[in-house]
Scaffold this active site. Sequence first.
Site, short mmCIF file in Angstrom:
data_model
loop_
_atom_site.label_atom_id
_atom_site.label_comp_id
_atom_site.label_asym_id
_atom_site.label_seq_id
_atom_site.Cartn_x
_atom_site.Cartn_y
_atom_site.Cartn_z
N LYS A 248 0.83 -1.22 0.00
CA LYS A 248 0.00 0.00 0.00
C LYS A 248 0.86 1.26 0.00
O LYS A 248 0.65 2.16 -0.81
CB LYS A 248 -0.90 0.00 1.23
CG LYS A 248 -1.63 1.32 1.47
CD LYS A 248 -2.27 1.37 2.84
CE LYS A 248 -2.92 2.74 3.03
NZ LYS A 248 -2.32 3.54 4.09
N ASN A 249 1.82 1.35 0.93
CA ASN A 249 2.59 2.58 1.05
C ASN A 249 3.45 2.86 -0.18
O ASN A 249 3.65 4.02 -0.57
CB ASN A 249 3.47 2.52 2.30
CG ASN A 249 2.64 2.56 3.58
OD1 ASN A 249 1.49 2.99 3.57
ND2 ASN A 249 3.21 2.10 4.68
N ARG B 163 -4.68 10.86 2.97
CA ARG B 163 -3.42 11.52 3.32
C ARG B 163 -2.34 11.29 2.27
O ARG B 163 -1.56 12.19 1.96
CB ARG B 163 -2.94 11.02 4.69
CG ARG B 163 -1.70 11.74 5.17
CD ARG B 163 -1.28 11.31 6.56
NE ARG B 163 -0.16 12.14 7.00
CZ ARG B 163 -0.26 13.32 7.55
NH1 ARG B 163 -1.46 13.86 7.72
NH2 ARG B 163 0.80 14.00 7.92
N ASP C 238 -5.45 8.18 8.99
CA ASP C 238 -5.65 7.62 10.33
C ASP C 238 -5.56 8.69 11.41
O ASP C 238 -4.73 9.59 11.33
CB ASP C 238 -4.60 6.54 10.62
CG ASP C 238 -4.84 5.27 9.82
OD1 ASP C 238 -6.01 4.97 9.57
OD2 ASP C 238 -3.87 4.61 9.45
N ASP D 101 4.16 0.76 11.88
CA ASP D 101 2.88 0.19 11.44
C ASP D 101 2.63 -1.21 11.98
O ASP D 101 1.51 -1.71 11.91
CB ASP D 101 2.82 0.16 9.91
CG ASP D 101 2.51 1.52 9.32
OD1 ASP D 101 2.14 2.42 10.08
OD2 ASP D 101 2.65 1.69 8.09
N MET E 87 6.54 7.28 17.59
CA MET E 87 6.20 8.24 16.55
C MET E 87 4.83 8.90 16.74
O MET E 87 4.68 10.11 16.57
CB MET E 87 6.26 7.55 15.18
CG MET E 87 6.15 8.51 14.01
SD MET E 87 6.52 7.71 12.43
CE MET E 87 8.23 7.30 12.63
#
Length: 434
Positions: A22-23, A97, A121, A319, A341
């Site tokens: 996905k990223n 985003r 998110d 993640d 983070m």
Amino acid sequence: MHSFEIEGGHKLSGEITPQGAKNEALQIICATLLTNQEVEISNIPDIVDVNNLIDLLDHLGVQIVKKNSHTYSFKAENIDLGYLQGKEFRNKASSLRGSIMIMGPLLARYGKAYFPKPGGDKIGRRRLDTHFVGFEKLGARFHYNANEIFYSLETDGLKGSYMLLDEASVTGTANIVLAAVLAEGKTTIYNAACEPYLQQLCKMLVSMGAEISGIGSNLLSIQGVPGLSGCKHRLLPDMIEIGSFIGMAAMTGSEITIKDTAYDQLGIIPEAFKKMGVKLQRRGDDIFIPQQDEYEIETFIDGSIMTIADAPWPGLTPDLLSVFLVIATQAKGSVLIHQKMFESRLFFVDKLIDMGARIILCDPHRATVIGLNKETPLRGTTLTSPDIRAGVALLIAALSAKGTSTIQNINQIDRGYQGIDVRLQKLGARIKRV
């Protein structure tokens, strides 16, 4: 609104293949805006966030052809910059985003870019300073409309520059790289993110004619070129999904083979699971997880409690911390989960506590988990998915729990996991979408 209804306590078995990353997909698809020639991308996951980005580019004027279920071609020959000022663009872009990475390519190619406050998110503050400070270093003029929460950038021509990023932001680094490849002169980026997906983006840009050195390190040097050509690119498998499947196998005591993992790109993820006592074997590019009746968390050499913490690559990706936290609830031993983070990503632990987990939320960034060693299973209950990664962690908990659980707000899970219910059903999971 759909929900997942899950009957827990059943072992899974079989093989499962991870989706495309996905990223990486979000970065790579935005990069197609840098050229007027055709770019073909394969292994694209069929998930909400990626589909929304493809739809956004379609409305922006990119010619998009779906060649098969996971392969698309993109040709950004005639871009409608006027669309960026409309209400429809603001609505579409603000809900995703990752679409902020259209700014770098548009600024480099057309000298202007616009963007609303992005969504995504709700896991804490997610600053955009790295993006805009980087663009300003390249010579862009930045304007922020506080009343409309709208960002705009303009330039008469980007110029290469030296910069030290204040944080190793993956999307920030990607956005700056996407702008710098067409800037005049040399750009040097210190403290650059170096995740595999960022490396993939740089390799793709090089195949298009960009000049980038230092790929895979935190020091990138980019010599700007006048233009880029088309290319073909295949996405890596999604490392977050791979980690989720490893955790799912351990938590449910299941024997699973994860196929085609691009193992060499997983960094320390396999070793981090081994610290949790999870056994796994590399078989070529596959990962085999044997059935385990129990798994024991390691301690440090002096016997002190193990800490699992996120860090910039090659450290552990943030993640996956939600997955590590949930599998710790049924481990033998204790662990401190330190999410550095994001300050809201651990707030889903109250739902696990309701299921019977022993967790002390020390502060917004740290939680201590006392494992139940599978002696007391979690209890099925009604849950709500707060974000993509916590949603999958709750799904893993529900699969291991005694009784039936309902997970609401699963559109959050669908944003990042392709047909997860159907794929898990093939492994024997008792899960249905209602």
